[in-house]
Design a protein around this motif. Structure first.
Motif, PDB file in Angstrom:
ATOM      1  N   ALA A   1      -8.660  60.787  -7.633  1.00  0.00           N
ATOM      2  CA  ALA A   1      -8.241  62.192  -7.516  1.00  0.00           C
ATOM      3  C   ALA A   1      -8.927  62.873  -6.332  1.00  0.00           C
ATOM      4  O   ALA A   1      -8.300  63.633  -5.578  1.00  0.00           O
ATOM      5  CB  ALA A   1      -8.558  62.933  -8.807  1.00  0.00           C
TER       6      ALA A   1
ATOM      7  N   ARG B   1      -7.311  61.659  -3.079  1.00  0.00           N
ATOM      8  CA  ARG B   1      -6.014  62.295  -2.827  1.00  0.00           C
ATOM      9  C   ARG B   1      -6.191  63.737  -2.379  1.00  0.00           C
ATOM     10  O   ARG B   1      -5.461  64.224  -1.505  1.00  0.00           O
ATOM     11  CB  ARG B   1      -5.142  62.221  -4.075  1.00  0.00           C
ATOM     12  N   ALA B   2      -7.161  64.423  -2.944  1.00  0.00           N
ATOM     13  CA  ALA B   2      -7.408  65.810  -2.562  1.00  0.00           C
ATOM     14  C   ALA B   2      -7.906  65.909  -1.122  1.00  0.00           C
ATOM     15  O   ALA B   2      -7.481  66.789  -0.363  1.00  0.00           O
ATOM     16  CB  ALA B   2      -8.418  66.441  -3.520  1.00  0.00           C
TER      17      ALA B   2
ATOM     18  N   LEU C   1      -9.626  70.116  -5.785  1.00  0.00           N
ATOM     19  CA  LEU C   1      -9.136  69.482  -7.001  1.00  0.00           C
ATOM     20  C   LEU C   1      -8.582  70.527  -7.962  1.00  0.00           C
ATOM     21  O   LEU C   1      -9.039  71.672  -7.992  1.00  0.00           O
ATOM     22  CB  LEU C   1     -10.265  68.723  -7.694  1.00  0.00           C
TER      23      LEU C   1
ATOM     24  N   ASP D   1      -4.808  67.057 -11.320  1.00  0.00           N
ATOM     25  CA  ASP D   1      -5.262  65.795 -10.742  1.00  0.00           C
ATOM     26  C   ASP D   1      -5.706  64.784 -11.801  1.00  0.00           C
ATOM     27  O   ASP D   1      -5.807  63.598 -11.516  1.00  0.00           O
ATOM     28  CB  ASP D   1      -6.414  66.045  -9.759  1.00  0.00           C
TER      29      ASP D   1
ATOM     30  N   THR E   1      -2.758  61.703 -14.384  1.00  0.00           N
ATOM     31  CA  THR E   1      -2.190  60.654 -13.549  1.00  0.00           C
ATOM     32  C   THR E   1      -2.101  59.352 -14.333  1.00  0.00           C
ATOM     33  O   THR E   1      -2.758  59.187 -15.369  1.00  0.00           O
ATOM     34  CB  THR E   1      -3.060  60.411 -12.299  1.00  0.00           C
TER      35      THR E   1
END
Length: 411
Positions: free
Chosen positions: A118, A121-122, A129, A133, A136
């Motif tokens: 997470a 990806r952020a 965040l 997030d 998933t």
């Protein structure tokens, strides 16, 4: 003799990664506590893996989606089976439950993969965040694995709290299992590098397995900020070490700029101890940072991010300099490199904290006592775990049916 089986995602490489070092700490702890220890993995053998058999740990190759594992694990009759990361629990957990149901099932997270993912990806999206997030596929899989197992080993105090705050995980399912430092080994390192004081050391160091995305990102961050540090300290060099360096990493080597990408380190403690300061500008990741513990043990102060410091220092603000802002990071690197008094203070504080915070004499007995207690009261422990029992119910065993379908298809 009791039997402890670890099912590894990869063969342990303690000289390549902190995960490999921690795995060996757990295996040796179980061996010392009287278990026959077996390490099994479906991974291909590695030239960099430790020779397990030379230290009395049995080694066995296993296959994914193959019932040969079933006969093998029954024959071993283990008391405890530990899965190295949730992916191994998904593959082999149902087989262990079916064929050796009385074995205690442990999950060793290494770090919280869904948290690391997470954060990654952020960072890539350039945002903070959010609660979304955590919803998933990886989080569902990892948390389900925690709930199916009898106990999960969590490396960081921060992650112990984070897991309970964000998911329906009871504290009885988690056990704090950080890096473990042997006092005699630490004293040996201290004697070995006793002459490596402020005047003797030189340059900066960064180290980390290049295959680990947070480490590669840190190298790219260093490439951006190094010119500013170099302008302030024109004679300084930054030496970057790490296992499995790709071609793209080695191409960043710029001797004329003092930005040296060295690749593999034959002795991590040595290269860290030769440096005056460690730099670790980590922007994402999870777990504990083995490089920062190694730096503390050899008296090398570090500049890192708040994420790098997470779970490491336990509120001790003298063990390292924490800076998230680019300019603050550069200022800290220059100051720590130039100030003898601050360097000596942080060097001493880091070593003292490593011994106090990660002492195996404290953590080892707690781990083995918890495992022994659960082995004796396993039926009661499972009887109080409704959610875990629900997830192990046949209607939710998707991993089992998928594995059996693949095995049938392969025939």
């Amino acid at each position: 003799m009791k039997t402890f089986i670890a099912i590894g995602y990869v063969w342990p490489e303690p000289n390549s990664s902190a995960a490999g070092s921690r795995m060996m700490q757990i295996l040796l702890l179980m061996q010392k506590s009287g278990f026959r220890v077996v390490f099994a993995s479906p991974a291909e053998d590695s030239a960099h893996a430790i020779d397990l058999e030379s230290i009395g740990i049995e080694k066995h190759s296993i296959r994914l989606n193959c019932s040969s594992f079933d006969q093998w694990v029954r024959a071993q009759s283990p008391d405890v089976v530990m899965f190295d990361r949730f992916m191994m629990e998904e593959q082999f957990g149902w087989r262990v439950e079916k064929h050796v149901p009385d074995a205690l099932r442990l999950l060793d997270m290494e770090d919280v993969h869904c948290l690391r993912d997470a954060r990654h990806r952020a960072v890539k999206a350039g945002r903070n965040l959010s609660a979304d997030d955590w919803h998933t596929d990886m989080a569902f899989r990892e948390v389900a694995s925690i709930l199916r197992c009898d106990l999960t080993l969590v490396i960081s105090e921060f992650e112990m709290i984070w897991l309970q705050d964000h998911f329906p995980i009871h504290a009885s399912k988690l056990l704090y299992t950080p890096f473990m430092v042997n006092s005699a080994d630490a004293e040996g390192l201290s004697r070995r590098f006793s002459d490596s004081d402020f005047e003797v050391r030189g340059g900066f160091v960064s180290i980390g397995n290049f295959r680990h995305a947070p480490n590669w990102d840190a190298v790219l961050q260093l490439r951006e900020i190094w010119p500013d540090i170099r302008r302030r300290l024109p004679d300084a060099e930054l030496n970057i070490y790490g296992a499995y360096p790709p071609k793209k990493a080695m191409q960043l080597d710029k001797p004329e700029l003092g930005f040296r990408v060295r690749g593999w380190a034959s002795d991590a403690y040595q290269v860290i101890a030769e440096a005056k300061v460690m730099l670790a500008p980590l922007r994402f990741g999870a777990g504990l940072k083995g490089k920062l513990l190694d730096a503390m043990l050899v008296g090398t102060p570090a500049v890192t991010s708040s994420l790098g410091a997470e779970g490491m220092y336990g509120g001790c603000d003298q063990a390292a300099v924490v800076a998230d802002d680019r300019d603050a990071f550069i200022d800290a690197a220059e100051r720590l490199y130039s100030s003898r008094s601050e360097w000596e203070s942080r060097s001493a504080a880091g070593y003292k904290l490593a011994i106090e915070r990660f002492n195996d004499a404290d953590h080892g007995p707690n781990i083995t006592a918890t495992i022994d207690r659960l082995c004796v009261g396993l039926e009661r422990h499972r009887g109080q775990d409704f959610v875990g029992g629900m997830l192990r119910h046949h209607s939710l065993k998707s991993t089992q049916y998928m594995s059996q379908w693949i095995e049938a298809k392969n025939k």
